[in-house]
Design an enzyme around this catalytic site. Structure first.
Site, PDB file in Angstrom:
ATOM      1  N   GLY A   1      19.179 -34.439  -8.875  1.00 18.85           N
ATOM      2  CA  GLY A   1      18.336 -34.428  -7.702  1.00 18.85           C
ATOM      3  C   GLY A   1      18.912 -33.786  -6.459  1.00 18.85           C
ATOM      4  CG  ASP A   2      21.708 -33.255  -2.919  1.00 16.65           C
ATOM      5  OD1 ASP A   2      21.375 -32.084  -2.675  1.00 16.65           O
ATOM      6  OD2 ASP A   2      22.382 -33.950  -2.122  1.00 16.65           O
ATOM      7  CG  LEU A   3      23.546 -30.153 -10.010  1.00 21.39           C
ATOM      8  CD1 LEU A   3      24.661 -31.169  -9.872  1.00 21.39           C
ATOM      9  CD2 LEU A   3      22.998 -30.126 -11.422  1.00 21.39           C
TER      10      LEU A   3
END
Length: 280
Positions: free
Chosen positions: A186-188
């Protein structure tokens, strides 16, 4: 710090070194009396941030064996403790392994819906994880794009806002073939990939049930070491739907809106470019 760590971990704590800060928390390296080295995040506010991060890491592990995330040593409202991960240089072998492991994460034990059963955060901004099984496009528009468009609107022109709203209105036609939910980081972005001991582990997640192309698009947004190798290994292990490269800008809209909300107008131009590219 030392007293709080000892109460949380149930063991003595020796040296605690400050490593700076990030968002609304401070970062530390601590040596424990039992011989372990740990990484510590500490905060006096935003109690839900560490609970969400710990829940996300534990939930990602449930995808199956070999999930590339560290264990959670301990967590409470004000501390998050992870193993200390020594840094190593990114390598093509580690990147190929990351591609395969990321594919396994996305296609392993899948959630039943988009979202997650906990209140989410990205950086220290609330993230709406309302569970929804209606399909990814509307969920993405309603839970990821619209809230952050509102947060960042003061840094955008009326034309910019209408452009993103057009993407939201057409999202079902732009999203490509239907995909079942995947457990995604989700926040890669590249800063959340820790290269260590011949592999890569994913840290600082905003984990939820989402579209697997989202993680790949985020890796491409600011660049990542050996990205072509990661993507090739991923696509070999879990082939992506036709046209996925054209959909990268659509998946990048959410993180770009987050950056506009956090950092202001310096991210306006890439946001507008991604919105235009999404429409084609």
């Amino acid at each position: 710090m030392r007293d709080r760590l000892e109460r949380l971990l149930g063991t003595g704590v020796g040296d605690v070194r400050d490593l700076g800060s990030s968002h609304s928390w401070t970062l530390h390296r601590a040596s424990l009396d039992d011989g372990r080295e740990v990484f510590v995040k500490a905060a006096s506010g935003q109690a839900g941030v560490f609970a969400a991060e710990a829940a996300g890491l534990r939930w990602l592990v449930e995808a199956g064996p070999g999930t590339p995330v560290p264990e959670v040593v301990a967590a409470d409202d004000h501390l998050l403790v992870l193993p200390w991960l020594p840094s190593s240089a990114p390598s093509r072998d580690a990147a190929e392994r990351l591609g395969r492991e990321l594919a396994a994460l996305h296609t392993g034990d899948r959630p039943d819906a988009y979202g997650a059963p906990w209140d989410g955060y990205i950086a220290d901004l609330p993230l709406d994880n309302t569970l929804d099984d209606r399909g990814w496009p509307r969920w993405y528009a309603e839970r990821r794009l619209e809230p952050f468009l509102r947060l960042g609107a003061r840094h955008l022109s009326s034309g910019d806002i209408r452009l993103v709203e057009r993407v939201m209105a057409d999202v079902e036609a732009l999203a490509g073939p239907p995909e079942p939910p995947s457990r995604i980081h989700g926040d890669l972005w590249s800063g959340n990939v820790q290269w260590t001991d011949g592999r890569a582990l994913l840290i600082d997640p905003a984990a939820h049930g989402g579209h697997r192309e989202t993680d790949l698009a985020m890796m491409a947004l600011f660049g990542a070491p050996h990205l072509d190798t990661v993507l090739a290994a991923y696509d070999e292990a879990a082939p992506l739907a036709d046209g996925w490269r054209a959909r990268v800008p659509l998946h990048q809209l959410h993180p770009l809106l987050v950056h506009v909300a956090l950092f202001g107008g310096s991210y306006r131009a890439p946001l507008v470019e991604a919105a235009r590219a999404s429409i084609g």
